[in-house]
Design a protein around this motif. Structure first.
Motif, mmCIF file in Angstrom:
data_model
loop_
_atom_site.group_PDB
_atom_site.id
_atom_site.type_symbol
_atom_site.label_atom_id
_atom_site.label_comp_id
_atom_site.label_asym_id
_atom_site.label_seq_id
_atom_site.Cartn_x
_atom_site.Cartn_y
_atom_site.Cartn_z
ATOM 1 N N PHE A 27 0.871 -1.152 -0.095
ATOM 2 C CA PHE A 27 -0.137 -0.033 -0.069
ATOM 3 C C PHE A 27 0.835 1.216 -0.064
ATOM 4 O O PHE A 27 0.351 2.380 -0.674
ATOM 5 C CB PHE A 27 -0.980 0.252 1.165
ATOM 6 N N THR A 28 1.951 1.160 0.578
ATOM 7 C CA THR A 28 2.768 2.245 0.530
ATOM 8 C C THR A 28 3.638 2.611 -0.607
ATOM 9 O O THR A 28 3.401 3.851 -1.010
ATOM 10 C CB THR A 28 4.011 2.023 1.822
ATOM 11 N N CYS A 29 3.892 1.310 -1.389
ATOM 12 C CA CYS A 29 4.347 1.799 -2.436
ATOM 13 C C CYS A 29 3.378 2.324 -3.568
ATOM 14 O O CYS A 29 3.574 3.334 -4.388
ATOM 15 C CB CYS A 29 4.937 0.331 -3.300
ATOM 16 N N LEU A 30 2.195 1.716 -3.536
ATOM 17 C CA LEU A 30 1.086 2.365 -4.323
ATOM 18 C C LEU A 30 0.557 3.730 -4.224
ATOM 19 O O LEU A 30 0.181 4.550 -4.888
ATOM 20 C CB LEU A 30 -0.356 1.329 -4.292
ATOM 21 N N ALA A 31 0.849 4.158 -2.524
ATOM 22 C CA ALA A 31 0.163 5.414 -2.436
ATOM 23 C C ALA A 31 1.272 6.271 -3.017
ATOM 24 O O ALA A 31 1.079 7.411 -3.267
ATOM 25 C CB ALA A 31 0.232 5.469 -0.871
ATOM 26 N N ALA A 32 2.653 5.851 -2.894
ATOM 27 C CA ALA A 32 3.713 6.940 -3.473
ATOM 28 C C ALA A 32 3.493 6.892 -4.871
ATOM 29 O O ALA A 32 3.719 8.202 -5.463
ATOM 30 C CB ALA A 32 5.048 6.199 -3.202
ATOM 31 N N ALA A 33 3.194 5.930 -5.644
ATOM 32 C CA ALA A 33 2.975 5.909 -6.962
ATOM 33 C C ALA A 33 1.708 6.738 -7.578
ATOM 34 O O ALA A 33 1.811 7.683 -8.503
ATOM 35 C CB ALA A 33 2.732 4.543 -7.607
ATOM 36 N N ALA A 34 0.787 6.708 -6.450
ATOM 37 C CA ALA A 34 -0.367 7.460 -6.899
ATOM 38 C C ALA A 34 -0.225 8.912 -6.743
ATOM 39 O O ALA A 34 -0.659 9.880 -7.422
ATOM 40 C CB ALA A 34 -1.662 7.072 -6.010
ATOM 41 N N THR A 35 0.632 9.422 -5.626
ATOM 42 C CA THR A 35 0.806 10.473 -5.138
ATOM 43 C C THR A 35 1.904 11.301 -6.439
ATOM 44 O O THR A 35 1.591 12.464 -6.787
ATOM 45 C CB THR A 35 1.874 10.751 -3.779
ATOM 46 N N ASN A 104 14.868 0.288 -15.247
ATOM 47 C CA ASN A 104 15.401 0.183 -13.917
ATOM 48 C C ASN A 104 15.300 1.660 -13.402
ATOM 49 O O ASN A 104 16.163 2.443 -13.226
ATOM 50 C CB ASN A 104 16.820 -0.359 -14.251
ATOM 51 N N ASN A 105 13.997 2.027 -12.893
ATOM 52 C CA ASN A 105 13.863 3.036 -12.360
ATOM 53 C C ASN A 105 13.028 3.279 -11.169
ATOM 54 O O ASN A 105 12.264 2.263 -10.914
ATOM 55 C CB ASN A 105 13.442 4.356 -13.333
ATOM 56 N N ALA A 106 13.010 4.043 -10.256
ATOM 57 C CA ALA A 106 12.138 4.249 -9.075
ATOM 58 C C ALA A 106 10.617 4.259 -9.387
ATOM 59 O O ALA A 106 9.747 3.446 -8.499
ATOM 60 C CB ALA A 106 12.476 5.510 -8.201
ATOM 61 N N ILE A 107 10.129 4.821 -10.224
ATOM 62 C CA ILE A 107 8.831 5.015 -10.528
ATOM 63 C C ILE A 107 8.302 3.514 -11.316
ATOM 64 O O ILE A 107 7.231 3.090 -10.552
ATOM 65 C CB ILE A 107 8.445 5.995 -11.777
ATOM 66 N N SER A 108 8.901 2.863 -11.996
ATOM 67 C CA SER A 108 8.626 1.384 -12.128
ATOM 68 C C SER A 108 8.812 0.489 -11.300
ATOM 69 O O SER A 108 8.032 -0.456 -11.313
ATOM 70 C CB SER A 108 9.486 1.147 -13.745
#
Length: 405
Positions: A27-35, A104-108
């Motif tokens: 959930f933390t990862c998805l929240a970061a991606a959504a933000t 190979n990046n943080a967003i992906s």
């Protein structure tokens, strides 16, 4: 790791705890991606950023479903939906306006990590590793497909690989440590079971020794007291019945059931004092009568009714052995039996004014006092106290708690 829970609960509880921790990280990862997607959409108004934001929220919704109801169906649906979201986000991120050289990046990495932390249905480290491997494999495959659609460069995402490696390490350690705990617990269980079996065997051997000793000794005393000439038919019948018990299946148990009471009355006959309740101390009365010993009873034998059948039988057999010892060793033909109840305990004292003895001088191979009396009473959580003075007499006090089996 067992969390202090019983073995059959620890496995499921630990697995659920680790899965819950993984869900929070997802959930933390998805929240970061959504933000990130929402911020970019607001700042630049790009439709692709709004699409990324919606796709991330959709993946989070399905993850909530898996968290609430971790079934196989929902887990598979989440993996399929998550793979589709990863593929779509890869197309958006790796497009001409993405600005990334490869995948190979943080967003992906954010949706990839959320996909492999699925947790999933079932419990246990092996099951969790299977779901994580499926999530990681589908995520990388979706990433490869997405970057192929836009003509970008594919490279394994190191952050996602590190997250998968962490899951493998944690789950493997948990599985191995729990297996070790299981082996230790199994060993402790076997040791406890063996100790219990030894205790039961020891108890059985004591009962067997006491039973055999009581039967043989009482018959020898009865035959000796009968004098020369033919053995009385009533004594012969009693001996035959006791021998039948010895060769039977339950020869080592104490027999104080009502089936033998009529025969005891016959064996005791006129030699039983009228004041003695045969129903309460059948073996003791029979032993005294067969040995030609007169007994005087003080107190109320009815108090023996507060004892359970097994405990009452053990006390009866121990009193019988005391009376046999009086007949054999005390040099008198009478004894006194005193019965009392107090403090939650039943007490029976057997007293004689015979020759007395020193208990320290009793040979080790003599098992009457040690096994037929003391060990038998102690098996019923009771106690035996003995006072004897040479030339004055002997008093043996048997005490057992109320109740019992």
């Amino acid at each position: 790791m067992t969390l202090g829970l019983p073995g059959h609960l620890a496995r499921d509880s630990m697995s659920r705890s680790l899965a819950t921790a993984g869900h929070f990280a997802a959930f933390t990862c998805l929240a970061a991606a959504a933000t990130v997607a929402f911020t970019s959409a607001v700042m630049f108004g790009d439709i692709d950023d709004w699409a990324a934001f919606v796709l991330t929220l959709a993946m989070a919704v399905f993850l909530v479903g898996v968290t609430m109801v971790p079934t196989v169906t929902l887990t598979v649906v989440y993996l399929v939906v998550g793979a589709a979201v990863v593929c779509s986000l890869t197309v958006i991120v790796m497009g001409p306006d993405g600005g990334f050289a490869n995948t190979n990046n943080a967003i992906s990495a954010l949706p990839l990590i959320a996909l492999l932390l699925v947790g999933g249905a079932g419990s246990g480290s092996v099951t969790a590793l299977i779901w994580a491997a499926l999530g990681y494999g589908l995520g990388e495959a979706a990433t490869f497909l997405g970057v192929a659609l836009v003509g970008g460069a594919y490279a394994p995402n190191l952050a996602a690989a590190a997250a998968f490696g962490l899951v493998v390490v944690v789950r493997t350690f948990d599985g191995l440590s729990r297996r070790s705990d299981t082996r230790h617990k199994a060993g402790l269980h076997r040791a406890s079971q063996q100790s219990h079996e030894l205790e039961i065997r020891h108890d059985y051997e004591l009962r067997a020794t006491a039973r055999l000793h009581d039967t043989a000794l009482s018959h020898l005393v009865a035959i000796a007291a009968a004098g020369s000439g033919p053995v009385d038919e009533r004594l012969r019948v009693g001996i035959r019945q006791d021998l039948g018990l010895i060769v039977g299946r339950d020869w080592a148990t104490d027999h104080a059931e009502t089936d033998g009471r009529d025969d005891l009355r016959v064996r005791v006959g006129a030699r039983a004092p009228a004041s003695v309740d045969v129903e309460r101390l059948p073996h003791a009365v029979a032993a005294a009568a067969n040995a030609g010993l007169e007994i005087r009873v003080t107190g109320d034998l009815a108090v023996l009714g507060v004892l359970g059948p097994r405990r009452a039988a053990a006390l009866d057999a121990a009193v019988a052995q005391c009376l046999i010892n009086v007949a054999r060793h005390a040099g008198v033909d009478e004894a006194e039996v005193a019965v009392g109840l107090g403090g939650g305990e039943v007490t029976v004292a057997v007293m004689d004014s015979g020759v007395g003895f020193d208990e320290r001088e009793v040979p080790q191979d003599r098992i009457g006092l040690r096994t037929s009396i003391r060990a038998r009473i102690e098996q019923e959580q009771g106690a035996v106290r003995l006072w004897s003075t040479k030339g004055i007499g002997t008093t043996i006090v048997l005490t057992v708690p109320e109740g019992g089996e």
